[in-house]
Design a protein around this motif. Structure first.
Motif, PDB file in Angstrom:
ATOM      1  N   MET A   1       4.517   2.219  -3.330  1.00 12.26           N
ATOM      2  CA  MET A   1       3.414   1.854  -2.454  1.00 12.26           C
ATOM      3  C   MET A   1       3.941   0.936  -1.368  1.00 12.26           C
ATOM      4  O   MET A   1       3.872  -0.279  -1.448  1.00 12.26           O
ATOM      5  CB  MET A   1       2.316   1.145  -3.251  1.00 12.26           C
ATOM      6  N   THR A   2       4.514   1.489  -0.381  1.00 10.84           N
ATOM      7  CA  THR A   2       5.070   0.681   0.699  1.00 10.84           C
ATOM      8  C   THR A   2       4.194   0.715   1.936  1.00 10.84           C
ATOM      9  O   THR A   2       4.536   0.200   2.973  1.00 10.84           O
ATOM     10  CB  THR A   2       6.465   1.202   1.064  1.00 10.84           C
ATOM     11  N   GLY A   3       3.017   1.293   1.837  1.00 12.42           N
ATOM     12  CA  GLY A   3       2.115   1.343   2.966  1.00 12.42           C
ATOM     13  C   GLY A   3       1.416   2.671   3.006  1.00 12.42           C
ATOM     14  O   GLY A   3       1.572   3.519   2.138  1.00 12.42           O
ATOM     15  N   GLY A   4       0.603   2.877   4.056  1.00 10.27           N
ATOM     16  CA  GLY A   4      -0.052   4.147   4.232  1.00 10.27           C
ATOM     17  C   GLY A   4      -1.157   4.395   3.227  1.00 10.27           C
ATOM     18  O   GLY A   4      -1.833   3.476   2.767  1.00 10.27           O
ATOM     19  N   TYR A   5      -1.320   5.652   2.854  1.00 11.79           N
ATOM     20  CA  TYR A   5      -2.451   6.073   2.033  1.00 11.79           C
ATOM     21  C   TYR A   5      -2.535   5.383   0.673  1.00 11.79           C
ATOM     22  O   TYR A   5      -3.622   4.919   0.291  1.00 11.79           O
ATOM     23  CB  TYR A   5      -2.399   7.591   1.860  1.00 11.79           C
ATOM     24  N   PRO A   6      -1.443   5.280  -0.106  1.00 10.13           N
ATOM     25  CA  PRO A   6      -1.554   4.605  -1.410  1.00 10.13           C
ATOM     26  C   PRO A   6      -2.059   3.174  -1.297  1.00 10.13           C
ATOM     27  O   PRO A   6      -2.874   2.721  -2.104  1.00 10.13           O
ATOM     28  CB  PRO A   6      -0.131   4.663  -1.965  1.00 10.13           C
ATOM     29  N   LEU A   7      -1.574   2.447  -0.287  1.00 10.40           N
ATOM     30  CA  LEU A   7      -2.009   1.065  -0.101  1.00 10.40           C
ATOM     31  C   LEU A   7      -3.484   1.014   0.291  1.00 10.40           C
ATOM     32  O   LEU A   7      -4.233   0.151  -0.174  1.00 10.40           O
ATOM     33  CB  LEU A   7      -1.158   0.384   0.972  1.00 10.40           C
ATOM     34  N   LEU A   8      -3.914   1.959   1.117  1.00 12.17           N
ATOM     35  CA  LEU A   8      -5.320   2.020   1.505  1.00 12.17           C
ATOM     36  C   LEU A   8      -6.207   2.267   0.295  1.00 12.17           C
ATOM     37  O   LEU A   8      -7.244   1.612   0.121  1.00 12.17           O
ATOM     38  CB  LEU A   8      -5.529   3.134   2.541  1.00 12.17           C
ATOM     39  N   VAL A   9      -5.801   3.212  -0.549  1.00 10.15           N
ATOM     40  CA  VAL A   9      -6.578   3.520  -1.749  1.00 10.15           C
ATOM     41  C   VAL A   9      -6.683   2.294  -2.651  1.00 10.15           C
ATOM     42  O   VAL A   9      -7.765   1.952  -3.140  1.00 10.15           O
ATOM     43  CB  VAL A   9      -5.951   4.702  -2.514  1.00 10.15           C
ATOM     44  N   ALA A  10      -5.557   1.611  -2.863  1.00 17.27           N
ATOM     45  CA  ALA A  10      -5.572   0.406  -3.707  1.00 17.27           C
ATOM     46  C   ALA A  10      -6.472  -0.665  -3.108  1.00 17.27           C
ATOM     47  O   ALA A  10      -7.222  -1.348  -3.828  1.00 17.27           O
ATOM     48  CB  ALA A  10      -4.154  -0.124  -3.870  1.00 17.27           C
ATOM     49  N   ASP A  11      -6.425  -0.815  -1.799  1.00 19.02           N
ATOM     50  CA  ASP A  11      -7.259  -1.805  -1.121  1.00 19.02           C
ATOM     51  C   ASP A  11      -8.744  -1.477  -1.291  1.00 19.02           C
ATOM     52  O   ASP A  11      -9.564  -2.353  -1.584  1.00 19.02           O
ATOM     53  CB  ASP A  11      -6.899  -1.842   0.365  1.00 19.02           C
ATOM     54  N   LEU A  12      -9.097  -0.206  -1.113  1.00 16.07           N
ATOM     55  CA  LEU A  12     -10.502   0.200  -1.229  1.00 16.07           C
ATOM     56  C   LEU A  12     -11.002   0.091  -2.671  1.00 16.07           C
ATOM     57  O   LEU A  12     -12.164  -0.258  -2.901  1.00 16.07           O
ATOM     58  CB  LEU A  12     -10.688   1.623  -0.708  1.00 16.07           C
ATOM     59  N   VAL A  13     -10.130   0.375  -3.628  1.00 14.23           N
ATOM     60  CA  VAL A  13     -10.510   0.190  -5.031  1.00 14.23           C
ATOM     61  C   VAL A  13     -10.779  -1.287  -5.300  1.00 14.23           C
ATOM     62  O   VAL A  13     -11.757  -1.651  -5.966  1.00 14.23           O
ATOM     63  CB  VAL A  13      -9.414   0.726  -5.973  1.00 14.23           C
ATOM     64  N   GLY A  14      -9.910  -2.149  -4.763  1.00 18.58           N
ATOM     65  CA  GLY A  14     -10.129  -3.583  -4.900  1.00 18.58           C
ATOM     66  C   GLY A  14     -11.439  -4.020  -4.258  1.00 18.58           C
ATOM     67  O   GLY A  14     -12.177  -4.845  -4.814  1.00 18.58           O
ATOM     68  N   LEU A 172      11.614  -1.844  -5.618  1.00 14.47           N
ATOM     69  CA  LEU A 172      10.822  -1.149  -6.648  1.00 14.47           C
ATOM     70  C   LEU A 172       9.328  -1.195  -6.342  1.00 14.47           C
ATOM     71  O   LEU A 172       8.505  -1.111  -7.255  1.00 14.47           O
ATOM     72  CB  LEU A 172      11.082  -1.793  -8.018  1.00 14.47           C
ATOM     73  N   ALA A 173       8.987  -1.344  -5.061  1.00 13.63           N
ATOM     74  CA  ALA A 173       7.580  -1.453  -4.675  1.00 13.63           C
ATOM     75  C   ALA A 173       6.929  -0.084  -4.581  1.00 13.63           C
ATOM     76  O   ALA A 173       6.343   0.286  -3.557  1.00 13.63           O
ATOM     77  CB  ALA A 173       7.453  -2.210  -3.357  1.00 13.63           C
ATOM     78  N   GLY A 174       7.022   0.689  -5.646  1.00 13.82           N
ATOM     79  CA  GLY A 174       6.378   1.999  -5.690  1.00 13.82           C
ATOM     80  C   GLY A 174       5.006   1.901  -6.317  1.00 13.82           C
ATOM     81  O   GLY A 174       4.577   0.836  -6.772  1.00 13.82           O
ATOM     82  N   VAL A 175       4.301   3.014  -6.360  1.00 10.22           N
ATOM     83  CA  VAL A 175       2.934   3.027  -6.866  1.00 10.22           C
ATOM     84  C   VAL A 175       2.878   2.562  -8.313  1.00 10.22           C
ATOM     85  O   VAL A 175       2.067   1.701  -8.679  1.00 10.22           O
ATOM     86  CB  VAL A 175       2.328   4.438  -6.741  1.00 10.22           C
ATOM     87  N   ILE A 176       3.738   3.126  -9.165  1.00 15.90           N
ATOM     88  CA  ILE A 176       3.676   2.814 -10.595  1.00 15.90           C
ATOM     89  C   ILE A 176       4.018   1.355 -10.882  1.00 15.90           C
ATOM     90  O   ILE A 176       3.267   0.669 -11.593  1.00 15.90           O
ATOM     91  CB  ILE A 176       4.583   3.771 -11.398  1.00 15.90           C
ATOM     92  N   PRO A 177       5.129   0.802 -10.338  1.00 16.03           N
ATOM     93  CA  PRO A 177       5.422  -0.613 -10.611  1.00 16.03           C
ATOM     94  C   PRO A 177       4.335  -1.562 -10.121  1.00 16.03           C
ATOM     95  O   PRO A 177       3.976  -2.521 -10.808  1.00 16.03           O
ATOM     96  CB  PRO A 177       6.739  -0.849  -9.865  1.00 16.03           C
ATOM     97  N   LEU A 178       3.778  -1.292  -8.932  1.00 15.66           N
ATOM     98  CA  LEU A 178       2.758  -2.178  -8.399  1.00 15.66           C
ATOM     99  C   LEU A 178       1.441  -2.037  -9.156  1.00 15.66           C
ATOM    100  O   LEU A 178       0.714  -3.014  -9.365  1.00 15.66           O
ATOM    101  CB  LEU A 178       2.550  -1.905  -6.914  1.00 15.66           C
TER     102      LEU A 178
END
Length: 204
Positions: A1-14, A172-178
């Protein structure tokens, strides 16, 4: 999760999680629909607005991207109408708040790092992002903010922010580790509540 769509999804879930937490607190205080939606909106977006102002992202995403406001309001209204199914409102608020703390701390720290903020500063920004919504929610509902009481709250956010910074440093800032970091923060917060862990206080 270094930016873009995954980060947006995590932000909106939060956003959705904190909105539901704030709305549930408003329901517990017997606020009307507007009051519940307002508390949910402020709780969901307050930490993110603070984060964006600190890192110089103007206008804050809460105002620049309609998805944030819509998500916050929709989650707040849903919590208002569905609250009869939530038999224990306080427990629900605490569980949602713990999840929001983890999600927002992760995204806040990561955004600060990607904006060029040094690691120490990014950890502080991540912590402020995580606790900001809860502080606003408590103030609006007439409660002493959890972060100022004995409960382990800001410490969890700061520890999680440090973990995110370390993962980012190691590449290691990928989706699974974060995601694992967010889950770990949520779990520690819930365990602290269950076992009544607390920070020391001054003896009068």
């Amino acid at each position: 999760m270094t930016g873009g769509y995954p980060l947006l999804v995590a932000d909106l879930v939060g956003v959705a999680v904190f909105a539901a937490s704030g709305a549930s607190a408003g329901v517990a205080k017997r606020l009307d629909l507007f009051g519940v939606a307002f508390v949910g909106f402020a709780a969901a977006l307050g930490g993110g607005i603070l984060r964006d102002l600190v890192i110089g992202a103007a206008p804050p995403l809460a105002f620049a991207d309609w998805r944030y406001a819509v998500t916050a309001v929709a989650a707040s209204i849903a919590a208002f109408w569905l609250h009869p199914a939530l038999h224990r409102v306080r427990r629900t608020v605490l569980a949602l708040d713990a999840a929001g703390l983890g999600l927002f701390t992760v995204t806040g720290t990561l955004k600060a790092l990607e904006a060029g903020v040094p690691a120490v500063g990014a950890c502080l920004v991540g912590m402020l992002t995580g606790i900001g919504g809860g502080v606003i929610r408590d103030l609006l509902t007439g409660e002493i903010p959890v972060v100022l009481q004995r409960e382990i709250y800001a410490v969890v956010a700061l520890g999680g922010a440090v973990l995110v910074a370390v993962l980012h440093r190691l590449g290691l800032a990928g989706v699974i580790p974060l995601a694992a970091a967010a889950v770990a923060m949520t779990a520690v917060r819930l365990i602290a509540l269950r076992r009544r862990w607390s920070a020391p206080v001054a003896v009068p």
